[in-house]
Design an enzyme around this catalytic site. Structure first.
Site, short mmCIF file in Angstrom:
data_model
loop_
_atom_site.label_atom_id
_atom_site.label_comp_id
_atom_site.label_asym_id
_atom_site.label_seq_id
_atom_site.Cartn_x
_atom_site.Cartn_y
_atom_site.Cartn_z
N GLU A 131 8.67 0.29 -7.61
CA GLU A 131 8.50 -0.86 -7.36
C GLU A 131 9.03 -2.23 -7.80
O GLU A 131 8.16 -3.21 -7.84
CB GLU A 131 6.55 -1.27 -6.03
CG GLU A 131 6.51 -0.28 -5.55
CD GLU A 131 5.48 -0.51 -4.31
OE1 GLU A 131 4.70 -1.53 -4.86
OE2 GLU A 131 5.04 0.55 -3.43
N TYR B 73 3.82 1.89 4.00
CA TYR B 73 2.37 1.75 4.24
C TYR B 73 2.40 1.48 5.59
O TYR B 73 1.42 0.60 6.66
CB TYR B 73 1.86 1.24 3.40
CG TYR B 73 1.06 1.16 1.76
CD1 TYR B 73 0.16 2.15 1.97
CD2 TYR B 73 2.02 1.13 0.97
CE1 TYR B 73 0.39 2.94 0.36
CE2 TYR B 73 1.96 2.41 -0.66
CZ TYR B 73 0.93 3.08 0.02
OH TYR B 73 0.74 3.76 -1.84
C1 GCB Z 1 2.11 0.28 -4.02
C2 GCB Z 1 1.69 1.08 -5.65
C3 GCB Z 1 0.34 1.32 -5.70
C4 GCB Z 1 -0.37 0.72 -4.82
C5 GCB Z 1 -0.27 1.36 -3.83
C6 GCB Z 1 -1.45 0.72 -2.71
O1 GCB Z 1 2.84 0.31 -3.25
O2 GCB Z 1 2.92 1.26 -5.91
O3 GCB Z 1 0.93 1.39 -7.06
O4 GCB Z 1 -1.69 0.87 -5.54
O5 GCB Z 1 1.17 0.66 -3.40
O6 GCB Z 1 -2.50 0.95 -2.87
O7 GCB Z 1 -1.58 -0.68 -2.62
#
Ligand code: GCB
Length: 674
Positions: free
Chosen positions: A464, A517
């Site tokens: 990221e 997400y």
């Molecule tokens: C991401 C990151 C990771 C975080 C995760 C989150 O995209 O790569 O390091 O812990 O999201 O849980 O927000």
């Protein structure tokens, strides 16, 4: 690369690993008939630098006397993070220098006819090391090993006790990898001297001597580095291509070119290299007598990932490559044993294969993280974790977001767990020249460390980054080119959270990873958007870049024991529903696109910095931080075993329904034309 090496690579029709210019090897210290090793792990003395006088230890030369004589010290385990071992908030949240010391003895036999080294597996972030008050090493980068040769200037003695002092600093800045910045507010409401370390990554910036510390010896002429790659010929014969670098006590450094020419030539000092490959039962299956060459292994037992062979004990088959440096009388001057797996990786615009079979990644994003120990290596924890990984039926994980300890990588090699090996470049931004140099240096050190590992199938150059920025394009082009020049045997990836239209980095990767997400950071709670959103997104990436793609993260924070019917964010029911919707999307995508893997975020709950979106850490684990399953662990386990059965014929465990009914796609899912 010397001409001789280029020539050999060319003759074999292989692009081989290139040997890092002028770099010394970082072979793991081991005992052999010619080497000795002493662990310096244990309980050391420890103290923090005073917050209002961070440089005091240097000014007052704490390294010149026992730390206990400099002021109050406490006991600190090594390896461990120091943050969670005491009851002190100051220690937990410390930013700046922390000091360790301990005493050690050197056996008197070590003092002649040997070289003595001190090796740290990983210290976060910056470390300076003194022996008996003499500086012997300095290293930056929190997750990679470094070595110091203890020569006379360290004033080493076998007649009295020796002292080892280490100063470490966890401060990050815009040119460290990962980045961070000191926040020093001037407003009156802050107490005087107040400052914090701010960082953009979502895990606690644990600090300490995180991995084992060894004192070890080599003979004065010794094996410095071994580089191995493996390949399969069409007739099934395996080739083990190797390059052995040695350091000679007498003449200038020995060059392997001298040995090139297929006659077992001997260097002026009378030393020569002998290589033998032993199978698990100790039978010699191939031998070689050059510093650079290849071994042909007919009917080789291949290194297969877990679940691609019927019996678990057949996964991760490792041979032992025994490298000897011998004198004219054929007596071993030095011997080093390297475990290697024989396997072939293949990739193109649509697939990724291991030993010619398409490989679908079913796995995790993880952390080196555990109660009390922080990021300190712990054998109980690492064995438990890998038992759990196998229990879920997973075949792979990514070392998010930094290189994991060598002890962990030994397990993945041996168990057949496939690894995407990631450097510490998490959430990077700015992309200036100095950052680029740090990034390149860490990539070199990572590849040097892990180049021989069968379980490592891909290098991940970042997680990221702000890859929508124009500067990200040339920056990552250079990083990707460097990685290819160091190792053309493994594909390169980058993990992107930006959209396919704005990203400037993924085009240079061989395989693209994306983190998504849906229904968590966007449309929170609305699991009904997941399937369609994911499918559209992946289709767009694949249509644009025509590469294999892995979903490297998807996940939802879930507090174990929190329930709600109907489901609601943070409950176990929500995580179940969230996973099911993703599985629908993945099944549809794997049937219709070049999706080659799914990795849930995260294997287990883990600690983060304090923040209002984190409830004592990130709770997206399917296991709690104590490694107990949430409801989702059982669901994921069913899916991974179902996939292992469907794709590799791996038997479904007796305690799961046969066949597993609920995780196949329900209904039709819309697909754009590819
Ligand atoms: C991401 C990151 C990771 C975080 C995760 C989150 O995209 O790569 O390091 O812990 O999201 O849980 O927000």
């Amino acid at each position: 690369m010397t001409n001789a090496k280029k020539c050999l690579s060319f003759m074999l029709g292989l692009c081989s690993l290139v040997y890092l210019a002028d770099s010394k090897g970082i072979l793991f210290p081991q005992e052999s008939e010619t080497r000795e090793r002493k662990s310096l792990d244990g309980i050391w003395q420890f103290r923090l630098a005073p917050r209002n006088d961070p440089e005091m230890g240097f000014r007052d030369e704490w390294f010149k006397k026992p730390l206990q004589e400099t002021g109050e010290t406490i006991l600190m385990p090594v390896p461990s993070s120091y943050n969670d071992v005491t009851q002190s908030k100051d220690i937990r949240d410390h930013v700046g220098w922390a000091w360790y010391d301990r005493e050690f003895w050197v056996p008197k036999e070590w003092m002649s006819q040997r070289k003595i080294y001190l090796r740290f597996g990983g210290v976060n972030y910056h470390a300076i090391v003194w022996v008996n008050g003499v500086k012997v090493a300095e290293h930056a980068g929190g997750h990679l090993p470094f070595v110091a040769e203890l020569v006379d200037t360290a004033n080493l003695s076998s007649k009295r006790v020796n002292r080892l002092t280490v100063a470490i600093n966890n401060t990050l800045n815009q040119n460290t990898i990962p980045q961070g910045s000191i926040f020093r507010p001037t407003a009156n409401r802050y107490p005087s001297g107040y400052f914090t370390l701010n960082y953009n990554f979502d895990f606690f910036n644990y600090a300490g001597i995180h991995r084992p510390v060894y004192l070890y010896t080599t003979p004065t002429s010794y094996i410095d580095d071994i580089t191995v790659s493996t390949n399969l010929q069409e007739d099934g014969t395996a080739l083990v291509i190797y390059n052995i670098e040695t350091i000679r006590a007498s003449a200038a450094q020995f060059h392997n070119d001298v040995n090139f020419g297929w006659i077992p030539t001997v260097n002026q000092d009378g030393l020569s290299i002998v290589v033998r490959l032993e199978d698990k039962t100790g039978n010699i299956v191939a031998t070689g007598t050059h510093g650079i060459g290849y071994l042909s292994v007919p009917n080789a037992t291949l290194w297969w990932p877990f679940s691609m062979v019927e019996k678990d004990e057949e996964a991760g088959y490792l041979y032992t490559m025994v490298v000897s440096l011998q004198n004219l009388a054929k007596v071993d001057v030095d011997v080093y044993r390297l475990k290697i797996g024989i396997r072939h990786l293949g990739w193109d615009n649509t697939t990724f294969t291991i030993n010619g079979k398409p490989f679908y990644f079913r796995g995790f994003g993880r952390h080196e993280d555990f109660d009390i120990r922080g990021r300190g290596i712990d054998n109980v924890m690492i064995v438990k974790d890998h038992n759990l990984i196998k229990w879920t039926g997973a075949n792979s994980y990514r070392t998010s977001h930094y290189p994991y300890s060598e002890e962990i990588m030994d397990l993945t090699d041996e168990l057949g767990i496939v690894i995407i090996d990631e450097i510490s470049a998490v959430s990077i931004d700015g992309f200036g020249q100095e950052l680029l140099e740090t990034h390149k240096q860490q990539m070199r050190e990572l590849i040097q460390r892990d180049k021989n590992r069968a379980s490592v199938v891909m290098w991940s150059v970042a997680n990221e980054p702000q890859s929508q920025k124009t500067q990200a394009g040339p920056y990552f082009k250079e990083i990707f080119e460097l990685v290819k020049s160091l190792d053309s045997h493994r594909p390169r990836t980058i993990v992107i959270n930006k959209g396919y239209q704005e990203d400037k980095a993924a085009e240079y990767a061989d395989i693209i990873c994306i983190n998504r997400y849906y229904a968590w950071y966007s449309d929170t709670g609305h699991t009904e958007v997941i399937t369609a959103s994911m499918i559209e997104d992946v289709n767009n990436w694949i249509k644009k870049f025509r590469r294999p793609l892995i979903i490297a993260e998807y996940g939802a924070d879930t507090v174990a024991g929190l329930h709600s019917n109907p489901q609601f964010v943070f409950t176990e029911e929500f995580q179940l529903e969230y996973l099911r919707e993703h599985f629908r999307a993945f099944d549809s995508l794997r049937a219709n696109t070049t999706l080659i893997g799914e990795m849930i975020w995260n294997f287990a709950d883990f600690m983060t910095g304090q923040g209002i979106t984190r409830i004592v850490g990130n709770r997206k684990g399917i296991f709690t931080r104590e490694r107990q399953p949430k409801a989702s662990a059982h669901l994921l386990r069913s899916r991974y075993h179902y996939l292992a059965n469907e794709l590799d014929g791996y038997p479904i465990p007796d305690d799961l329904p046969q066949p597993i009914p609920i995780y196949t796609p329900r209904g039709n899912v819309k697909h754009d034309e590819m």
